[in-house]
Write a protein that holds these residues in place. Structure first.
Motif, PDB file in Angstrom:
ATOM      1  N   ILE A  73       1.524 -10.987 -15.987  1.00 10.68           N
ATOM      2  CA  ILE A  73       1.447 -10.340 -14.671  1.00 10.68           C
ATOM      3  C   ILE A  73       0.132 -10.722 -14.006  1.00 10.68           C
ATOM      4  CG2 ILE A  73       1.398  -8.152 -13.418  1.00 10.68           C
ATOM      5  CD1 ILE A  73       2.964  -6.900 -15.685  1.00 10.68           C
ATOM      6  N   TYR A  74       0.236 -11.324 -12.856  1.00 12.63           N
ATOM      7  CA  TYR A  74      -0.967 -11.648 -12.090  1.00 12.63           C
ATOM      8  C   TYR A  74      -1.563 -10.344 -11.567  1.00 12.63           C
ATOM      9  CZ  TYR A  74      -3.903 -13.644  -8.411  1.00 12.63           C
ATOM     10  OH  TYR A  74      -4.969 -13.973  -7.611  1.00 12.63           O
ATOM     11  N   TYR A  75      -2.871 -10.142 -11.785  1.00 22.51           N
ATOM     12  CA  TYR A  75      -3.493  -8.856 -11.449  1.00 22.51           C
ATOM     13  C   TYR A  75      -3.385  -8.537  -9.955  1.00 22.51           C
ATOM     14  CZ  TYR A  75      -6.475  -4.824 -12.250  1.00 22.51           C
ATOM     15  OH  TYR A  75      -6.940  -3.526 -12.351  1.00 22.51           O
ATOM     16  N   GLY A  76      -3.250  -9.583  -9.148  1.00 26.11           N
ATOM     17  CA  GLY A  76      -3.097  -9.359  -7.717  1.00 26.11           C
ATOM     18  C   GLY A  76      -1.886  -8.510  -7.389  1.00 26.11           C
ATOM     19  N   TRP A  77      -0.827  -8.602  -8.204  1.00 26.04           N
ATOM     20  CA  TRP A  77       0.354  -7.775  -7.947  1.00 26.04           C
ATOM     21  C   TRP A  77       0.058  -6.307  -8.240  1.00 26.04           C
ATOM     22  CZ3 TRP A  77       3.507  -9.852  -4.844  1.00 26.04           C
ATOM     23  CH2 TRP A  77       3.799 -11.223  -4.910  1.00 26.04           C
ATOM     24  N   ILE A  78      -0.830  -6.044  -9.195  1.00 30.06           N
ATOM     25  CA  ILE A  78      -1.255  -4.664  -9.450  1.00 30.06           C
ATOM     26  C   ILE A  78      -2.041  -4.137  -8.245  1.00 30.06           C
ATOM     27  CG2 ILE A  78      -2.672  -3.182 -10.940  1.00 30.06           C
ATOM     28  CD1 ILE A  78      -2.032  -5.096 -13.239  1.00 30.06           C
ATOM     29  N   VAL A  79      -2.901  -4.991  -7.695  1.00 33.73           N
ATOM     30  CA  VAL A  79      -3.652  -4.617  -6.505  1.00 33.73           C
ATOM     31  C   VAL A  79      -2.712  -4.361  -5.335  1.00 33.73           C
ATOM     32  CG1 VAL A  79      -5.344  -5.440  -4.808  1.00 33.73           C
ATOM     33  CG2 VAL A  79      -5.739  -5.823  -7.252  1.00 33.73           C
ATOM     34  N   VAL A  80      -1.685  -5.195  -5.206  1.00 36.89           N
ATOM     35  CA  VAL A  80      -0.688  -4.991  -4.151  1.00 36.89           C
ATOM     36  C   VAL A  80       0.005  -3.644  -4.331  1.00 36.89           C
ATOM     37  CG1 VAL A  80       1.549  -5.787  -3.267  1.00 36.89           C
ATOM     38  CG2 VAL A  80      -0.296  -7.422  -3.664  1.00 36.89           C
ATOM     39  N   PHE A  81       0.353  -3.312  -5.569  1.00 43.03           N
ATOM     40  CA  PHE A  81       0.997  -2.019  -5.825  1.00 43.03           C
ATOM     41  C   PHE A  81       0.087  -0.862  -5.429  1.00 43.03           C
ATOM     42  CE2 PHE A  81       1.396   1.620  -8.728  1.00 43.03           C
ATOM     43  CZ  PHE A  81       2.660   2.063  -8.367  1.00 43.03           C
ATOM     44  N   LEU A  82      -1.209  -0.944  -5.798  1.00 42.99           N
ATOM     45  CA  LEU A  82      -2.150   0.122  -5.460  1.00 42.99           C
ATOM     46  C   LEU A  82      -2.349   0.223  -3.946  1.00 42.99           C
ATOM     47  CD1 LEU A  82      -4.818  -0.450  -8.266  1.00 42.99           C
ATOM     48  CD2 LEU A  82      -3.080   1.343  -8.160  1.00 42.99           C
ATOM     49  N   THR A  83      -2.377  -0.926  -3.277  1.00 41.16           N
ATOM     50  CA  THR A  83      -2.494  -0.919  -1.823  1.00 41.16           C
ATOM     51  C   THR A  83      -1.245  -0.331  -1.204  1.00 41.16           C
ATOM     52  OG1 THR A  83      -3.828  -2.945  -1.966  1.00 41.16           O
ATOM     53  CG2 THR A  83      -2.976  -2.348   0.197  1.00 41.16           C
ATOM     54  N   PHE A  84      -0.086  -0.692  -1.732  1.00 44.84           N
ATOM     55  CA  PHE A  84       1.190  -0.134  -1.277  1.00 44.84           C
ATOM     56  C   PHE A  84       1.167   1.389  -1.403  1.00 44.84           C
ATOM     57  CE2 PHE A  84       5.551   1.202  -1.625  1.00 44.84           C
ATOM     58  CZ  PHE A  84       6.275   0.344  -0.802  1.00 44.84           C
ATOM     59  N   LEU A  85       0.678   1.873  -2.542  1.00 41.87           N
ATOM     60  CA  LEU A  85       0.620   3.314  -2.792  1.00 41.87           C
ATOM     61  C   LEU A  85      -0.307   3.999  -1.792  1.00 41.87           C
ATOM     62  CD1 LEU A  85       1.523   5.588  -4.762  1.00 41.87           C
ATOM     63  CD2 LEU A  85      -0.540   5.080  -6.091  1.00 41.87           C
ATOM     64  N   THR A  86      -1.457   3.376  -1.531  1.00 43.56           N
ATOM     65  CA  THR A  86      -2.416   3.946  -0.581  1.00 43.56           C
ATOM     66  C   THR A  86      -1.836   4.010   0.817  1.00 43.56           C
ATOM     67  OG1 THR A  86      -4.284   3.085  -1.868  1.00 43.56           O
ATOM     68  CG2 THR A  86      -4.707   3.647   0.436  1.00 43.56           C
ATOM     69  N   LEU A  87      -1.244   2.904   1.265  1.00 43.83           N
ATOM     70  CA  LEU A  87      -0.656   2.858   2.597  1.00 43.83           C
ATOM     71  C   LEU A  87       0.544   3.793   2.706  1.00 43.83           C
ATOM     72  CD1 LEU A  87      -0.875  -0.997   3.224  1.00 43.83           C
ATOM     73  CD2 LEU A  87      -2.253   0.786   4.315  1.00 43.83           C
ATOM     74  N   LEU A  88       1.273   3.927   1.617  1.00 43.51           N
ATOM     75  CA  LEU A  88       2.436   4.820   1.591  1.00 43.51           C
ATOM     76  C   LEU A  88       2.018   6.258   1.858  1.00 43.51           C
ATOM     77  CD1 LEU A  88       5.289   4.799  -1.020  1.00 43.51           C
ATOM     78  CD2 LEU A  88       3.968   6.878  -0.716  1.00 43.51           C
ATOM     79  N   VAL A  89       1.000   6.738   1.133  1.00 42.29           N
ATOM     80  CA  VAL A  89       0.545   8.117   1.299  1.00 42.29           C
ATOM     81  C   VAL A  89      -0.092   8.305   2.674  1.00 42.29           C
ATOM     82  CG1 VAL A  89      -1.048   9.866   0.433  1.00 42.29           C
ATOM     83  CG2 VAL A  89       0.281   8.486  -1.169  1.00 42.29           C
ATOM     84  N   SER A  90      -0.903   7.332   3.092  1.00 46.85           N
ATOM     85  CA  SER A  90      -1.532   7.407   4.405  1.00 46.85           C
ATOM     86  C   SER A  90      -0.483   7.486   5.511  1.00 46.85           C
ATOM     87  CB  SER A  90      -2.430   6.190   4.625  1.00 46.85           C
ATOM     88  OG  SER A  90      -2.980   6.174   5.919  1.00 46.85           O
ATOM     89  N   ALA A  91       0.572   6.688   5.378  1.00 50.10           N
ATOM     90  CA  ALA A  91       1.640   6.708   6.377  1.00 50.10           C
ATOM     91  C   ALA A  91       2.380   8.036   6.370  1.00 50.10           C
ATOM     92  CB  ALA A  91       2.619   5.564   6.117  1.00 50.10           C
ATOM     93  N   GLY A  92       2.590   8.592   5.184  1.00 50.08           N
ATOM     94  CA  GLY A  92       3.233   9.896   5.097  1.00 50.08           C
ATOM     95  C   GLY A  92       2.425  10.967   5.810  1.00 50.08           C
ATOM     96  N   ILE A  93       1.085  10.908   5.674  1.00 45.55           N
ATOM     97  CA  ILE A  93       0.215  11.863   6.354  1.00 45.55           C
ATOM     98  C   ILE A  93       0.288  11.659   7.865  1.00 45.55           C
ATOM     99  CG2 ILE A  93      -2.154  12.670   6.606  1.00 45.55           C
ATOM    100  CD1 ILE A  93      -0.816  13.207   3.859  1.00 45.55           C
ATOM    101  N   ARG A  94       0.271  10.397   8.302  1.00 38.74           N
ATOM    102  CA  ARG A  94       0.303  10.105   9.739  1.00 38.74           C
ATOM    103  C   ARG A  94       1.601  10.582  10.386  1.00 38.74           C
ATOM    104  NH1 ARG A  94      -1.090   4.967   8.423  1.00 38.74           N
ATOM    105  NH2 ARG A  94       0.859   4.190   9.279  1.00 38.74           N
ATOM    106  N   SER A  95       2.668  10.633   9.617  1.00 37.89           N
ATOM    107  CA  SER A  95       3.958  11.033  10.187  1.00 37.89           C
ATOM    108  C   SER A  95       4.109  12.548  10.294  1.00 37.89           C
ATOM    109  CB  SER A  95       5.104  10.462   9.334  1.00 37.89           C
ATOM    110  OG  SER A  95       5.121  11.075   8.048  1.00 37.89           O
ATOM    111  N   MET A  96       3.182  13.305   9.719  1.00 42.02           N
ATOM    112  CA  MET A  96       3.317  14.766   9.677  1.00 42.02           C
ATOM    113  C   MET A  96       3.356  15.442  11.052  1.00 42.02           C
ATOM    114  SD  MET A  96       1.158  16.213   6.441  1.00 42.02           S
ATOM    115  CE  MET A  96       1.685  17.885   6.847  1.00 42.02           C
ATOM    116  N   PRO A  97       2.608  14.960  12.067  1.00 40.06           N
ATOM    117  CA  PRO A  97       2.647  15.675  13.353  1.00 40.06           C
ATOM    118  C   PRO A  97       4.033  15.857  13.932  1.00 40.06           C
ATOM    119  CG  PRO A  97       0.784  14.178  13.324  1.00 40.06           C
ATOM    120  CD  PRO A  97       1.568  13.914  12.061  1.00 40.06           C
ATOM    121  N   SER A  98       4.955  14.930  13.640  1.00 43.73           N
ATOM    122  CA  SER A  98       6.315  15.096  14.152  1.00 43.73           C
ATOM    123  C   SER A  98       6.988  16.318  13.545  1.00 43.73           C
ATOM    124  CB  SER A  98       7.147  13.840  13.867  1.00 43.73           C
ATOM    125  OG  SER A  98       7.274  13.620  12.473  1.00 43.73           O
TER     126      SER A  98
END
Length: 425
Positions: free
Chosen positions: A10-35
């Motif tokens: 496993i290329y470690y960059g894919w782990i970094v991509v997963f962690l970035t995906f997780l961060t953006l996922l939660v951040s996006a969930g928070i941003r969508s809350m005002p609706s």
């Protein structure tokens, strides 16, 4: 001393991509809350939809304005440090939210602080990670990370809507804070800024080398990049089409679809489920768009995406009136195209301005996106108060998407003569 953190096979960059995906996922969930919060806040505090939309509009604008400077900060101080601090600030602002009693407090917590904190974890973060870790598969990585915003809605909106309806909006806030703290800890432990830190080369190359240090001023360099880009026709076309992209997505649908469904007696949890369904299909559509952006003319892809989005938005007023089946068709059709425009736009920016400069330049293009989103978030709320319906904003958004489709075909193929912020491609 270099860390040896390569998992076998496993290329470690894919782990970094997963962690970035997780961060953006939660951040996006928070941003969508005002609706979700718009109707409860109107009921509890007596605030109009126009007033609440104004706060959301400021947050959306600052989210975009932060992008170019976030790109410089990520290069200067490292991705992990900036992301951890941003997550901590966002968690703090949410934790204080249940104590607010006035609109100005909501403005500070969600307009100012939340807008700036989430701006550090915007699309620029995904572009920076893909540029640092990947040479090959870069379009696919950008598509995956862009799709994380949709996935955040998929996971968070129905859950938070259900918590809000059954237990109250404050418990939805507490749930979000807990998610942010967990992600912050995970990122702090396992995230790495650059392949060189784990003794690797960027994916697709064999050269192990440290990153080029950022030597510019974190405030002046993005501004210099903007001034240089303003002389370029492609920048104006990319920024213009992205303005219409924001106008027709998170500013309008992301903010007002749930209240619009409420006008037709559709329960809040059901409406949140429609947004989540869009998120599911956008995960497919945007990831596929990233794959396509590595293989086909990105201008033509944008023409198709904007054209189909425009048609779907003009169909929405009919779908709301016609009932669940038509809304389901709209959600699937629109969802596939929600933010599929990002990978081709990133690709065109990188081709025009070079890999080293594309993060900051794309950050300014995202500013245009968020200005459009901000205008739609506020304008649609005001028009709903005036006209008693969202039909007119939806039709206007559909028409400007058709204009964006035509603008996409005016983008020139990659040139090689631009210097951005004093750095030649």
């Amino acid at each position: 001393m270099q860390l040896k953190e390569k998992a076998p096979g496993i290329y470690y960059g894919w782990i970094v991509v997963f962690l970035t995906f997780l961060t953006l996922l939660v951040s996006a969930g928070i941003r969508s809350m005002p609706s979700i919060l718009m109707l409860p806040f109107s009921t509890e505090f007596g605030w109009s939809r126009g007033s609440i939309s104004g706060v959301i509009s400021v947050g959306i604008f600052l989210y975009g304005l932060t992008g170019p400077f976030a790109a410089a900060l990520l290069q200067k101080f490292g991705i992990r440090r900036v992301v951890v601090i941003s997550l901590a600030v966002l968690a703090g602002s949410l934790a204080v939210t249940p104590l607010m009693t006035s609109l100005w407090q909501f403005e500070i917590l969600w307009g100012l602080v939340s807008g700036l904190a989430t701006g550090m974890m915007a699309n620029v973060l995904g572009v920076t990670v893909s540029n640092q870790w990947f040479v090959h598969r870069r379009g696919l990585v950008v598509g995956l990370l862009t799709a994380s915003a949709a996935t955040g809605q998929l996971l968070f909106l129905p859950l938070l809507a259900k918590i809000t309806v059954e237990f109250g909006w404050r418990y939805a806030i507490f749930t979000s804070v807990a998610a942010l703290v967990i992600v912050m800890i995970v990122v702090a432990i396992w995230f790495r800024n650059h392949p060189h830190e784990v003794g690797l080369a960027p994916y697709g190359t064999d050269k192990v080398a440290p990153p080029v240090p950022f030597t510019g001023n974190i405030f002046l360099t993005p501004i210099k990049a903007l001034l240089s880009a303003l002389k370029n026709k492609t920048f104006w076309l990319l920024a213009g089409t992205f303005f219409f992209c924001g106008f027709s997505t998170n500013g309008l649908i992301g903010t007002h679809l749930i209240p619009a469904c409420g006008d037709f007696g559709i329960p809040e949890v059901t409406a949140a489920g429609l947004l989540a369904l869009m998120g599911l299909f956008d995960l497919v559509g945007t990831t596929l768009s990233g794959w396509l952006s590595d293989r086909y003319d990105n201008r033509k892809l944008l023409f198709i995406y904007y054209g189909l989005r425009g048609l779907s938005l003009m169909f929405l007023p009919y779908a709301l009136d016609a009932g669940p089946t038509m809304l389901l068709i709209f959600s699937i059709f629109y969802g596939l195209d929600w933010i599929a425009t990002v990978p081709p736009t990133v690709k065109l920016a990188a081709q025009e301005f070079g890999k080293e400069n594309s993060g900051m330049i794309f950050g300014w293009i995202v500013v245009a996106h968020q200005v459009g989103a901000s205008a739609a978030a506020y304008g649609a709320g005001v028009m709903r108060d005036w006209l008693g319906s969202y039909s007119t904003p939806f039709i206007i958004a559909g028409l400007v998407c058709l204009l964006a489709a035509l603008m996409s075909m005016r983008i020139a193929k990659a040139s090689t003569n631009l210097t951005v912020a004093g750095v030649s491609k």
